[in-house]
Design a protein around this motif. Structure first.
Motif, PDB file in Angstrom:
ATOM      1  N   LYS A   5       0.992  -1.173   0.124  1.00  0.00           N
ATOM      2  CA  LYS A   5       0.146  -0.105  -0.013  1.00  0.00           C
ATOM      3  C   LYS A   5       0.994   1.355  -0.174  1.00  0.00           C
ATOM      4  O   LYS A   5       0.516   2.129  -0.720  1.00  0.00           O
ATOM      5  CB  LYS A   5      -0.874  -0.010   1.274  1.00  0.00           C
ATOM      6  CG  LYS A   5      -1.628   1.192   1.295  1.00  0.00           C
ATOM      7  CD  LYS A   5      -2.606   1.370   2.711  1.00  0.00           C
ATOM      8  CE  LYS A   5      -3.199   2.669   2.902  1.00  0.00           C
ATOM      9  NZ  LYS A   5      -4.023   2.778   3.878  1.00  0.00           N
ATOM     10  N   TYR A   6       2.011   1.218   0.997  1.00  0.00           N
ATOM     11  CA  TYR A   6       2.700   2.297   0.956  1.00  0.00           C
ATOM     12  C   TYR A   6       3.767   2.767  -0.225  1.00  0.00           C
ATOM     13  O   TYR A   6       4.436   3.600  -0.401  1.00  0.00           O
ATOM     14  CB  TYR A   6       3.370   2.742   2.479  1.00  0.00           C
ATOM     15  CG  TYR A   6       2.050   3.097   3.178  1.00  0.00           C
ATOM     16  CD1 TYR A   6       1.491   4.620   3.241  1.00  0.00           C
ATOM     17  CD2 TYR A   6       1.244   2.309   4.043  1.00  0.00           C
ATOM     18  CE1 TYR A   6       0.675   4.904   3.841  1.00  0.00           C
ATOM     19  CE2 TYR A   6       0.302   2.723   4.529  1.00  0.00           C
ATOM     20  CZ  TYR A   6      -0.124   4.124   4.808  1.00  0.00           C
ATOM     21  OH  TYR A   6      -1.390   4.581   5.304  1.00  0.00           O
ATOM     22  N   TYR A   7       4.308   1.465  -0.805  1.00  0.00           N
ATOM     23  CA  TYR A   7       5.042   1.472  -1.766  1.00  0.00           C
ATOM     24  C   TYR A   7       4.188   2.051  -3.003  1.00  0.00           C
ATOM     25  O   TYR A   7       4.717   2.922  -3.618  1.00  0.00           O
ATOM     26  CB  TYR A   7       5.400   0.209  -2.456  1.00  0.00           C
ATOM     27  CG  TYR A   7       6.718  -0.190  -1.619  1.00  0.00           C
ATOM     28  CD1 TYR A   7       7.842   0.470  -2.090  1.00  0.00           C
ATOM     29  CD2 TYR A   7       6.608  -1.381  -0.707  1.00  0.00           C
ATOM     30  CE1 TYR A   7       8.999   0.082  -1.502  1.00  0.00           C
ATOM     31  CE2 TYR A   7       7.844  -1.677  -0.204  1.00  0.00           C
ATOM     32  CZ  TYR A   7       9.155  -1.058  -0.501  1.00  0.00           C
ATOM     33  OH  TYR A   7      10.262  -1.605   0.073  1.00  0.00           O
ATOM     34  N   GLY A  36       3.781   5.838  -2.920  1.00  0.00           N
ATOM     35  CA  GLY A  36       5.388   6.740  -2.744  1.00  0.00           C
ATOM     36  C   GLY A  36       5.823   6.817  -1.737  1.00  0.00           C
ATOM     37  O   GLY A  36       6.887   7.469  -1.682  1.00  0.00           O
ATOM     38  N   ASN A  37       5.285   6.473  -0.262  1.00  0.00           N
ATOM     39  CA  ASN A  37       5.870   6.692   0.806  1.00  0.00           C
ATOM     40  C   ASN A  37       7.005   5.755   1.126  1.00  0.00           C
ATOM     41  O   ASN A  37       7.910   6.268   1.977  1.00  0.00           O
ATOM     42  CB  ASN A  37       4.807   6.710   1.843  1.00  0.00           C
ATOM     43  CG  ASN A  37       3.970   7.520   1.969  1.00  0.00           C
ATOM     44  OD1 ASN A  37       2.564   7.418   1.526  1.00  0.00           O
ATOM     45  ND2 ASN A  37       4.349   9.107   2.614  1.00  0.00           N
ATOM     46  N   PHE A  38       7.002   4.686   0.684  1.00  0.00           N
ATOM     47  CA  PHE A  38       8.157   3.609   0.961  1.00  0.00           C
ATOM     48  C   PHE A  38       9.053   3.407  -0.156  1.00  0.00           C
ATOM     49  O   PHE A  38       8.656   3.358  -1.356  1.00  0.00           O
ATOM     50  CB  PHE A  38       7.544   2.366   1.306  1.00  0.00           C
ATOM     51  CG  PHE A  38       6.985   2.210   2.678  1.00  0.00           C
ATOM     52  CD1 PHE A  38       6.958   3.232   3.524  1.00  0.00           C
ATOM     53  CD2 PHE A  38       6.200   1.069   3.253  1.00  0.00           C
ATOM     54  CE1 PHE A  38       6.302   3.134   4.648  1.00  0.00           C
ATOM     55  CE2 PHE A  38       5.491   1.240   4.385  1.00  0.00           C
ATOM     56  CZ  PHE A  38       5.558   1.876   5.175  1.00  0.00           C
ATOM     57  N   THR A  67      13.887  -2.938   8.399  1.00  0.00           N
ATOM     58  CA  THR A  67      14.118  -1.701   8.081  1.00  0.00           C
ATOM     59  C   THR A  67      12.963  -1.137   6.800  1.00  0.00           C
ATOM     60  O   THR A  67      13.203  -1.866   5.815  1.00  0.00           O
ATOM     61  CB  THR A  67      15.610  -1.219   7.740  1.00  0.00           C
ATOM     62  OG1 THR A  67      16.341  -1.776   8.990  1.00  0.00           O
ATOM     63  CG2 THR A  67      15.886   0.245   7.811  1.00  0.00           C
ATOM     64  N   ILE A  68      12.706   0.144   7.070  1.00  0.00           N
ATOM     65  CA  ILE A  68      12.080   0.662   5.817  1.00  0.00           C
ATOM     66  C   ILE A  68      12.556   2.077   5.706  1.00  0.00           C
ATOM     67  O   ILE A  68      12.704   2.842   6.485  1.00  0.00           O
ATOM     68  CB  ILE A  68      10.555   0.697   6.325  1.00  0.00           C
ATOM     69  CG1 ILE A  68       9.910  -0.700   6.545  1.00  0.00           C
ATOM     70  CG2 ILE A  68       9.608   1.471   5.148  1.00  0.00           C
ATOM     71  CD1 ILE A  68       8.451  -0.289   7.367  1.00  0.00           C
ATOM     72  N   LEU A  69      12.838   2.393   4.395  1.00  0.00           N
ATOM     73  CA  LEU A  69      13.259   3.742   4.131  1.00  0.00           C
ATOM     74  C   LEU A  69      12.180   4.398   3.632  1.00  0.00           C
ATOM     75  O   LEU A  69      11.412   3.999   2.612  1.00  0.00           O
ATOM     76  CB  LEU A  69      14.530   3.731   3.035  1.00  0.00           C
ATOM     77  CG  LEU A  69      14.755   5.059   2.622  1.00  0.00           C
ATOM     78  CD1 LEU A  69      15.536   5.932   3.763  1.00  0.00           C
ATOM     79  CD2 LEU A  69      15.834   4.779   1.519  1.00  0.00           C
ATOM     80  N   ALA A  70      11.453   5.502   4.198  1.00  0.00           N
ATOM     81  CA  ALA A  70      10.309   5.962   3.924  1.00  0.00           C
ATOM     82  C   ALA A  70      10.503   7.769   3.642  1.00  0.00           C
ATOM     83  O   ALA A  70      11.323   8.318   3.894  1.00  0.00           O
ATOM     84  CB  ALA A  70       9.517   6.058   5.007  1.00  0.00           C
TER      85      ALA A  70
END
Length: 97
Positions: free
Chosen positions: A28-30, A33-35, A48-51
């Motif tokens: 959903k967040y890929y 465009g957030n992730f 780990t998530i780069l956001a």
């Protein structure tokens, strides 16, 4: 930009039960465009998530939708950073943040 560091606080068997739902959350967040990138830590103690988000508050609201958060599977640490040097291929994310 933000680094979201997850640390599991339950057995891996319990983590595994929620991986499909967690992947839906990531997707959903890929799509929004957030992730930018994500993956598990090695050794497997979390992820780990780069956001890319407009504020820490926005990141905190996004995290509340993660099944790992909802079911108390992981603790979250959020680190905001401002990229000053980056690979040319990464420029798109910097200009759109």
């Amino acid at each position: 930009m933000f680094i979201i560091s997850l640390t599991y606080k339950t057995a891996l068997e319990n983590v595994e039960r929620f991986i499909p739902e967690h992947n839906d959350f990531l997707d959903k967040y890929y799509s929004s465009g957030n992730f930018i990138a994500s993956g598990r830590k090695e050794p497997r103690i979390g992820g780990t998530i780069l956001a890319n988000a407009s504020s820490r508050n926005e990141v905190e609201e996004i995290i509340k939708e993660d099944p790992f958060y909802i079911h108390q599977i992981a603790d979250y640490e959020i680190t905001e950073f401002i990229p000053s040097k980056y690979n040319e291929h990464f420029k798109f994310f910097i200009q759109n943040s």
